[in-house]
Design a protein around this motif. Structure first.
Motif, mmCIF file in Angstrom:
data_model
loop_
_atom_site.group_PDB
_atom_site.id
_atom_site.type_symbol
_atom_site.label_atom_id
_atom_site.label_comp_id
_atom_site.label_asym_id
_atom_site.label_seq_id
_atom_site.Cartn_x
_atom_site.Cartn_y
_atom_site.Cartn_z
ATOM 1 N N TYR A 39 26.680 16.609 -10.755
ATOM 2 C CA TYR A 39 26.820 18.035 -10.465
ATOM 3 C C TYR A 39 27.560 18.209 -9.148
ATOM 4 C CZ TYR A 39 25.542 22.943 -9.835
ATOM 5 O OH TYR A 39 25.584 24.301 -9.664
ATOM 6 N N TRP A 40 28.558 19.066 -9.156
ATOM 7 C CA TRP A 40 29.235 19.389 -7.906
ATOM 8 C C TRP A 40 29.860 20.772 -8.013
ATOM 9 C CZ3 TRP A 40 31.426 16.299 -11.580
ATOM 10 C CH2 TRP A 40 32.698 16.631 -12.017
ATOM 11 N N VAL A 41 30.124 21.361 -6.872
ATOM 12 C CA VAL A 41 30.796 22.656 -6.803
ATOM 13 C C VAL A 41 31.900 22.542 -5.766
ATOM 14 C CG1 VAL A 41 28.759 23.991 -7.482
ATOM 15 C CG2 VAL A 41 29.167 23.506 -5.063
ATOM 16 N N GLY A 42 32.745 23.562 -5.716
ATOM 17 C CA GLY A 42 33.752 23.614 -4.663
ATOM 18 C C GLY A 42 35.149 23.279 -5.140
ATOM 19 N N TYR A 43 36.117 23.690 -4.334
ATOM 20 C CA TYR A 43 37.528 23.490 -4.650
ATOM 21 C C TYR A 43 38.196 22.503 -3.702
ATOM 22 C CZ TYR A 43 36.864 27.453 -7.716
ATOM 23 O OH TYR A 43 36.409 28.279 -8.714
ATOM 24 N N ILE A 44 37.475 22.074 -2.679
ATOM 25 C CA ILE A 44 37.959 20.999 -1.815
ATOM 26 C C ILE A 44 36.838 19.976 -1.698
ATOM 27 C CG2 ILE A 44 39.586 22.452 -0.543
ATOM 28 C CD1 ILE A 44 37.611 22.611 1.751
ATOM 29 N N CYS A 45 37.218 18.732 -1.442
ATOM 30 C CA CYS A 45 36.218 17.669 -1.368
ATOM 31 C C CYS A 45 35.758 17.480 0.076
ATOM 32 C CB CYS A 45 36.779 16.374 -1.943
ATOM 33 S SG CYS A 45 38.103 15.639 -0.953
ATOM 34 N N VAL A 46 34.785 16.611 0.247
ATOM 35 C CA VAL A 46 34.192 16.399 1.567
ATOM 36 C C VAL A 46 35.230 15.912 2.571
ATOM 37 C CG1 VAL A 46 32.517 15.009 2.846
ATOM 38 C CG2 VAL A 46 31.871 16.034 0.657
ATOM 39 N N SER A 47 36.111 15.018 2.155
ATOM 40 C CA SER A 47 37.134 14.515 3.078
ATOM 41 C C SER A 47 38.094 15.621 3.508
ATOM 42 C CB SER A 47 37.921 13.375 2.420
ATOM 43 O OG SER A 47 37.098 12.252 2.227
ATOM 44 N N GLU A 48 38.362 16.557 2.616
ATOM 45 C CA GLU A 48 39.231 17.683 2.966
ATOM 46 C C GLU A 48 38.528 18.639 3.924
ATOM 47 O OE1 GLU A 48 41.836 17.621 -1.160
ATOM 48 O OE2 GLU A 48 39.931 18.689 -1.084
ATOM 49 N N ILE A 49 37.216 18.766 3.779
ATOM 50 C CA ILE A 49 36.441 19.541 4.755
ATOM 51 C C ILE A 49 36.533 18.877 6.125
ATOM 52 C CG2 ILE A 49 34.098 20.238 5.419
ATOM 53 C CD1 ILE A 49 33.504 20.584 2.407
ATOM 54 N N ASP A 50 36.414 17.546 6.148
ATOM 55 C CA ASP A 50 36.535 16.811 7.411
ATOM 56 C C ASP A 50 37.905 17.061 8.050
ATOM 57 O OD1 ASP A 50 34.024 15.759 7.032
ATOM 58 O OD2 ASP A 50 34.743 13.847 6.223
ATOM 59 N N TYR A 51 38.946 17.029 7.220
ATOM 60 C CA TYR A 51 40.293 17.250 7.746
ATOM 61 C C TYR A 51 40.430 18.673 8.298
ATOM 62 C CZ TYR A 51 45.238 18.187 8.021
ATOM 63 O OH TYR A 51 46.474 18.570 8.482
ATOM 64 N N ALA A 52 39.943 19.663 7.546
ATOM 65 C CA ALA A 52 40.025 21.053 8.005
ATOM 66 C C ALA A 52 39.272 21.236 9.320
ATOM 67 C CB ALA A 52 39.466 21.990 6.933
ATOM 68 N N GLU A 53 38.134 20.579 9.453
ATOM 69 C CA GLU A 53 37.373 20.678 10.703
ATOM 70 C C GLU A 53 38.142 20.061 11.867
ATOM 71 O OE1 GLU A 53 33.210 19.413 10.441
ATOM 72 O OE2 GLU A 53 32.847 21.576 10.570
ATOM 73 N N ALA A 54 38.828 18.951 11.607
ATOM 74 C CA ALA A 54 39.615 18.317 12.667
ATOM 75 C C ALA A 54 40.742 19.239 13.133
ATOM 76 C CB ALA A 54 40.179 16.987 12.171
ATOM 77 N N VAL A 55 41.390 19.909 12.184
ATOM 78 C CA VAL A 55 42.464 20.844 12.541
ATOM 79 C C VAL A 55 41.893 22.039 13.305
ATOM 80 C CG1 VAL A 55 44.274 22.357 11.647
ATOM 81 C CG2 VAL A 55 43.879 20.130 10.579
ATOM 82 N N CYS A 56 40.746 22.542 12.858
ATOM 83 C CA CYS A 56 40.115 23.674 13.551
ATOM 84 C C CYS A 56 39.743 23.300 14.986
ATOM 85 C CB CYS A 56 38.868 24.125 12.787
ATOM 86 S SG CYS A 56 39.215 25.048 11.280
ATOM 87 N N LYS A 57 39.261 22.094 15.159
ATOM 88 C CA LYS A 57 38.911 21.637 16.508
ATOM 89 C C LYS A 57 40.137 21.634 17.406
ATOM 90 C CE LYS A 57 36.860 17.764 19.035
ATOM 91 N NZ LYS A 57 36.269 16.399 18.934
ATOM 92 N N LYS A 58 41.264 21.162 16.867
ATOM 93 C CA LYS A 58 42.511 21.145 17.640
ATOM 94 C C LYS A 58 42.972 22.576 17.939
ATOM 95 C CE LYS A 58 46.259 19.041 19.261
ATOM 96 N NZ LYS A 58 47.131 20.178 19.534
ATOM 97 N N MET A 59 42.852 23.469 16.959
ATOM 98 C CA MET A 59 43.217 24.873 17.177
ATOM 99 C C MET A 59 42.385 25.484 18.304
ATOM 100 S SD MET A 59 43.612 26.500 13.360
ATOM 101 C CE MET A 59 45.178 26.467 12.479
ATOM 102 N N ALA A 60 41.078 25.218 18.277
ATOM 103 C CA ALA A 60 40.189 25.773 19.298
ATOM 104 C C ALA A 60 40.544 25.230 20.679
ATOM 105 C CB ALA A 60 38.738 25.452 18.952
ATOM 106 N N GLU A 61 40.854 23.943 20.753
ATOM 107 C CA GLU A 61 41.232 23.339 22.036
ATOM 108 C C GLU A 61 42.526 23.948 22.561
ATOM 109 O OE1 GLU A 61 41.407 19.240 21.017
ATOM 110 O OE2 GLU A 61 39.239 18.915 21.237
ATOM 111 N N ASP A 62 43.459 24.228 21.657
ATOM 112 C CA ASP A 62 44.737 24.815 22.069
ATOM 113 C C ASP A 62 44.577 26.240 22.580
ATOM 114 O OD1 ASP A 62 45.991 22.485 21.373
ATOM 115 O OD2 ASP A 62 46.733 23.209 19.438
ATOM 116 N N ASN A 63 43.462 26.897 22.190
ATOM 117 C CA ASN A 63 43.223 28.277 22.620
ATOM 118 C C ASN A 63 42.457 28.366 23.931
ATOM 119 O OD1 ASN A 63 43.963 30.697 20.682
ATOM 120 N ND2 ASN A 63 43.544 28.932 19.387
ATOM 121 N N LEU A 64 42.031 27.231 24.462
ATOM 122 C CA LEU A 64 41.285 27.247 25.726
ATOM 123 C C LEU A 64 42.201 27.606 26.889
ATOM 124 C CD1 LEU A 64 39.026 24.071 25.297
ATOM 125 C CD2 LEU A 64 38.371 26.475 25.071
#
Length: 224
Positions: free
Chosen positions: A199-224
């Motif tokens: 059983y699973w749900v979602g349109y992106i997998c766990v590794s893609e969530i990890d990648y999106a989080e890494a990009v978000c972290k970089k975005m947040a750092e760039d906004n400091l």
């Protein structure tokens, strides 16, 4: 020996190995390394679109202890899930509409979640989940449906349905719910009617969530 327990354990091991193989093919096996993938550009585009409106990823959401305790005791508690819905809306500073939640047993062919306008100031989110569905999955589906609503209120979306669903999943990470999506979108072996099933749900997998989080972290750092 309990044959059912053995089969469940074997199915769980097989699932774990399949996920590892899939993620290695998509992202490479080196720890902490993410290789170029066809979905990466789509995730980047979705995050850029979100950043045009919100300018910086939201901080990580922290679930209040009292809500967490309710849902740990009773994952399908409408009261607990309603509190959770109100909490994630507050996290996103959204107070304009009344949001209600109802949870039902899963129906054949029905989507796990949907949201509908009921007139006036009222929107209703319906969750259709299997009786043995994990708490984490229920919470992730609820977050996904809220993000659908939140994006729509800001006029953000794609015309192609699948692209819009991926945007919604990516937005859940951008809005600070990455940990909840990671836990809820992890495939699991569940037992229903005496049979084991994947059983699973979602349109992106766990590794893609990890990648999106890494990009978000970089975005947040760039906004400091």
């Amino acid at each position: 020996m309990d044959i059912k327990a053995v089969l469940t354990a074997l199915a769980a091991i097989a699932l774990f190995l399949l996920i590892r193989i899939r993620d290695r093919k998509k992202y490479g096996s080196q720890e902490g390394h993410i290789a170029i993938d066809t979905n990466r550009s789509g995730i980047d585009a979705a995050l850029s679109l979100l950043n045009e409106t919100f300018h910086c990823p939201f901080p990580h959401y922290q679930i209040p202890d009292e809500i967490h305790m309710i849902l740990r005791r009773e994952p399908r508690s409408e009261y607990g899930l309603q509190l959770f819905l109100q909490s994630i809306a507050q996290h996103c500073d959204y107070h304009r509409h009344q949001l209600e939640l109802h949870i039902y047993n899963q129906e054949e062919g029905a989507a796990p979640g949907r949201i509908s306008y009921r007139g006036g100031n009222r929107y209703v989110i319906e969750l259709h989940m299997a009786a043995d569905c994990r708490r984490e999955t229920i919470m992730a589906v609820l977050i996904h449906e809220f993000c659908h609503f939140y994006l729509e209120q800001h006029g953000i979306g794609y015309e192609v349905t699948r692209e819009n669903e991926i945007l919604t999943d990516v937005s859940s990470v951008y809005f600070g719910f990455g940990n909840f999506m990671r836990a809820g979108y992890r495939p699991s072996v569940e037992t229903g009617s005496g049979n084991n099933h994947l059983y699973w749900v979602g349109y992106i997998c766990v590794s893609e969530i990890d990648y999106a989080e890494a990009v978000c972290k970089k975005m947040a750092e760039d906004n400091l």
